[in-house]
Write a protein that holds these residues in place. Structure first.
Motif, PDB file in Angstrom:
ATOM      1  N   TYR A  71      31.222  84.840  -9.721  1.00 37.92           N
ATOM      2  CA  TYR A  71      31.781  85.306  -8.453  1.00 37.92           C
ATOM      3  C   TYR A  71      31.925  86.825  -8.492  1.00 37.92           C
ATOM      4  CZ  TYR A  71      33.066  80.570  -7.000  1.00 37.92           C
ATOM      5  OH  TYR A  71      33.040  79.269  -6.614  1.00 37.92           O
ATOM      6  N   TYR A  72      32.036  87.415  -7.333  1.00 33.85           N
ATOM      7  CA  TYR A  72      32.341  88.830  -7.220  1.00 33.85           C
ATOM      8  C   TYR A  72      33.483  88.986  -6.221  1.00 33.85           C
ATOM      9  CZ  TYR A  72      29.360  88.353  -3.070  1.00 33.85           C
ATOM     10  OH  TYR A  72      28.810  87.916  -1.891  1.00 33.85           O
ATOM     11  N   LYS A  73      34.255  90.042  -6.406  1.00 36.88           N
ATOM     12  CA  LYS A  73      35.383  90.284  -5.509  1.00 36.88           C
ATOM     13  C   LYS A  73      34.881  90.894  -4.216  1.00 36.88           C
ATOM     14  CE  LYS A  73      40.105  91.849  -5.552  1.00 36.88           C
ATOM     15  NZ  LYS A  73      41.148  92.427  -6.362  1.00 36.88           N
ATOM     16  N   THR A  74      35.341  90.355  -3.110  1.00 37.08           N
ATOM     17  CA  THR A  74      34.957  90.833  -1.791  1.00 37.08           C
ATOM     18  C   THR A  74      36.128  91.593  -1.180  1.00 37.08           C
ATOM     19  OG1 THR A  74      33.502  88.935  -1.456  1.00 37.08           O
ATOM     20  CG2 THR A  74      34.204  90.122   0.508  1.00 37.08           C
ATOM     21  N   VAL A  75      35.855  92.759  -0.678  1.00 34.36           N
ATOM     22  CA  VAL A  75      36.875  93.549   0.003  1.00 34.36           C
ATOM     23  C   VAL A  75      36.554  93.520   1.492  1.00 34.36           C
ATOM     24  CG1 VAL A  75      37.939  95.820   0.238  1.00 34.36           C
ATOM     25  CG2 VAL A  75      37.171  95.028  -2.018  1.00 34.36           C
ATOM     26  N   LYS A  76      37.519  93.076   2.278  1.00 30.67           N
ATOM     27  CA  LYS A  76      37.335  93.016   3.725  1.00 30.67           C
ATOM     28  C   LYS A  76      38.330  93.938   4.404  1.00 30.67           C
ATOM     29  CE  LYS A  76      35.374  88.418   4.074  1.00 30.67           C
ATOM     30  NZ  LYS A  76      35.441  87.110   4.702  1.00 30.67           N
ATOM     31  N   LYS A  77      37.851  94.577   5.438  1.00 27.02           N
ATOM     32  CA  LYS A  77      38.703  95.453   6.223  1.00 27.02           C
ATOM     33  C   LYS A  77      39.875  94.640   6.781  1.00 27.02           C
ATOM     34  CE  LYS A  77      38.442  98.727  10.022  1.00 27.02           C
ATOM     35  NZ  LYS A  77      37.620  99.269  11.090  1.00 27.02           N
ATOM     36  N   ASN A  78      41.037  95.212   6.744  1.00 21.16           N
ATOM     37  CA  ASN A  78      42.261  94.605   7.264  1.00 21.16           C
ATOM     38  C   ASN A  78      42.753  93.411   6.444  1.00 21.16           C
ATOM     39  OD1 ASN A  78      42.336  96.483   9.375  1.00 21.16           O
ATOM     40  ND2 ASN A  78      41.010  95.197  10.641  1.00 21.16           N
ATOM     41  N   VAL A  79      42.240  93.219   5.232  1.00 17.16           N
ATOM     42  CA  VAL A  79      42.755  92.174   4.350  1.00 17.16           C
ATOM     43  C   VAL A  79      43.466  92.861   3.186  1.00 17.16           C
ATOM     44  CG1 VAL A  79      42.187  90.241   2.839  1.00 17.16           C
ATOM     45  CG2 VAL A  79      40.941  90.533   4.996  1.00 17.16           C
ATOM     46  N   ASP A  80      44.763  92.681   3.125  1.00 13.60           N
ATOM     47  CA  ASP A  80      45.595  93.326   2.116  1.00 13.60           C
ATOM     48  C   ASP A  80      45.489  92.561   0.801  1.00 13.60           C
ATOM     49  OD1 ASP A  80      47.664  94.328   0.533  1.00 13.60           O
ATOM     50  OD2 ASP A  80      49.047  94.526   2.213  1.00 13.60           O
ATOM     51  N   ASP A  81      44.990  93.224  -0.246  1.00 16.16           N
ATOM     52  CA  ASP A  81      44.777  92.588  -1.550  1.00 16.16           C
ATOM     53  C   ASP A  81      46.084  92.186  -2.230  1.00 16.16           C
ATOM     54  OD1 ASP A  81      42.824  91.781  -3.577  1.00 16.16           O
ATOM     55  OD2 ASP A  81      43.753  93.338  -4.818  1.00 16.16           O
ATOM     56  N   THR A  82      47.211  92.663  -1.752  1.00 13.51           N
ATOM     57  CA  THR A  82      48.482  92.216  -2.321  1.00 13.51           C
ATOM     58  C   THR A  82      48.931  90.902  -1.693  1.00 13.51           C
ATOM     59  OG1 THR A  82      49.855  93.440  -0.749  1.00 13.51           O
ATOM     60  CG2 THR A  82      49.212  94.590  -2.784  1.00 13.51           C
ATOM     61  N   ILE A  83      48.262  90.486  -0.641  1.00 16.12           N
ATOM     62  CA  ILE A  83      48.580  89.222   0.024  1.00 16.12           C
ATOM     63  C   ILE A  83      47.523  88.171  -0.283  1.00 16.12           C
ATOM     64  CG2 ILE A  83      48.935  88.083   2.255  1.00 16.12           C
ATOM     65  CD1 ILE A  83      50.073  90.762   3.259  1.00 16.12           C
ATOM     66  N   VAL A  84      46.257  88.557  -0.227  1.00 13.70           N
ATOM     67  CA  VAL A  84      45.163  87.623  -0.510  1.00 13.70           C
ATOM     68  C   VAL A  84      43.986  88.381  -1.118  1.00 13.70           C
ATOM     69  CG1 VAL A  84      44.192  87.737   1.824  1.00 13.70           C
ATOM     70  CG2 VAL A  84      43.755  85.735   0.429  1.00 13.70           C
ATOM     71  N   SER A  85      43.379  87.786  -2.142  1.00 15.98           N
ATOM     72  CA  SER A  85      42.145  88.324  -2.730  1.00 15.98           C
ATOM     73  C   SER A  85      41.030  87.329  -2.461  1.00 15.98           C
ATOM     74  CB  SER A  85      42.297  88.520  -4.238  1.00 15.98           C
ATOM     75  OG  SER A  85      43.277  89.496  -4.514  1.00 15.98           O
ATOM     76  N   ILE A  86      39.833  87.846  -2.244  1.00 20.55           N
ATOM     77  CA  ILE A  86      38.700  86.990  -1.903  1.00 20.55           C
ATOM     78  C   ILE A  86      37.625  87.133  -2.973  1.00 20.55           C
ATOM     79  CG2 ILE A  86      36.930  86.465  -0.173  1.00 20.55           C
ATOM     80  CD1 ILE A  86      38.848  87.938   1.856  1.00 20.55           C
ATOM     81  N   TYR A  87      37.188  85.994  -3.488  1.00 20.48           N
ATOM     82  CA  TYR A  87      36.098  85.955  -4.456  1.00 20.48           C
ATOM     83  C   TYR A  87      34.944  85.184  -3.837  1.00 20.48           C
ATOM     84  CZ  TYR A  87      39.525  87.828  -7.577  1.00 20.48           C
ATOM     85  OH  TYR A  87      40.474  88.645  -8.137  1.00 20.48           O
ATOM     86  N   SER A  88      33.753  85.734  -3.966  1.00 22.34           N
ATOM     87  CA  SER A  88      32.579  85.181  -3.287  1.00 22.34           C
ATOM     88  C   SER A  88      31.489  84.828  -4.280  1.00 22.34           C
ATOM     89  CB  SER A  88      32.038  86.207  -2.278  1.00 22.34           C
ATOM     90  OG  SER A  88      33.045  86.581  -1.368  1.00 22.34           O
ATOM     91  N   ASN A  89      30.683  83.840  -3.871  1.00 24.34           N
ATOM     92  CA  ASN A  89      29.548  83.410  -4.666  1.00 24.34           C
ATOM     93  C   ASN A  89      28.391  83.160  -3.707  1.00 24.34           C
ATOM     94  OD1 ASN A  89      27.636  81.911  -6.180  1.00 24.34           O
ATOM     95  ND2 ASN A  89      29.251  81.187  -7.546  1.00 24.34           N
TER      96      ASN A  89
END
Length: 173
Positions: A71-89
């Motif tokens: 997986y790789y970490k996905t950074v999305k605009k307006n998504v606060d990494d202290t609330i939710v982190s997104i991992y993508s495959n």
């Protein structure tokens, strides 16, 4: 259905890896968690992601786990990494990017996540989990109902995607 069988197999693999890395407080919840808990038809799942709750103190171990599985970490605009982190495959499902949302707070809406009452409830919710035969940890029915109702009322509505499917989750519980 084949797509969702792949997602289920991957989720089982994720939870096995979490256990191997001593990450025991991770809980699958919201839509896919409800489907697995209630034993509903796997074909009823149509989201492009699954949602997992975890403690932020485990963040670095969780990230290493995802990276080790491709997986790789996905950074999305307006998504606060202290609330939710997104991992993508992008290699799991053909022509689709599969996402795993790791919620560090039980409610992943920035404008509501600081409510102390909801955050205190998180400690109680983590005591209300069950580990299914396939090794996936989910909230029990009452806690799953509570989190799904929060999810619907604070982030989605009947007419907002995914709409009625969320209400089907409530009915299933």
């Amino acid at each position: 259905l084949v797509r969702n069988e792949i997602i289920l197999k991957e989720t089982i693999q994720l939870f096995k890896k979490f256990r191997d890395n001593n990450l025991d407080n991770i809980v699958l919840y919201e839509n896919f968690g409800t489907l697995i808990l209630t034993g509903c038809c796997l074909g009823c799942f149509s989201s492009g992601d699954i949602d997992i709750f975890a403690y932020e103190t485990d963040k670095s171990k969780i990230e290493l786990t995802f990276l080790s599985l491709g997986y790789y970490k996905t950074v999305k605009k307006n998504v606060d990494d202290t609330i939710v982190s997104i991992y993508s495959n992008k290699n799991l499902i053909e022509n689709e990017i599969f996402n795993v949302n790791i919620a560090w707070r039980i409610v992943t809406r920035k404008y509501i996540s600081s409510l102390e009452l909801i955050q205190r409830r998180t400690e109680h919710l983590l005591k209300e989990t069950v580990v299914l035969e396939n090794g996936i940890r989910v909230f029990n029915r009452e806690a799953m109902l509570y989190t799904n109702l929060l999810h619907i009322s604070l982030g989605h509505y009947y007419t907002t995607s995914p709409g009625i499917r969320l209400y089907y989750d409530i009915d299933s519980i």
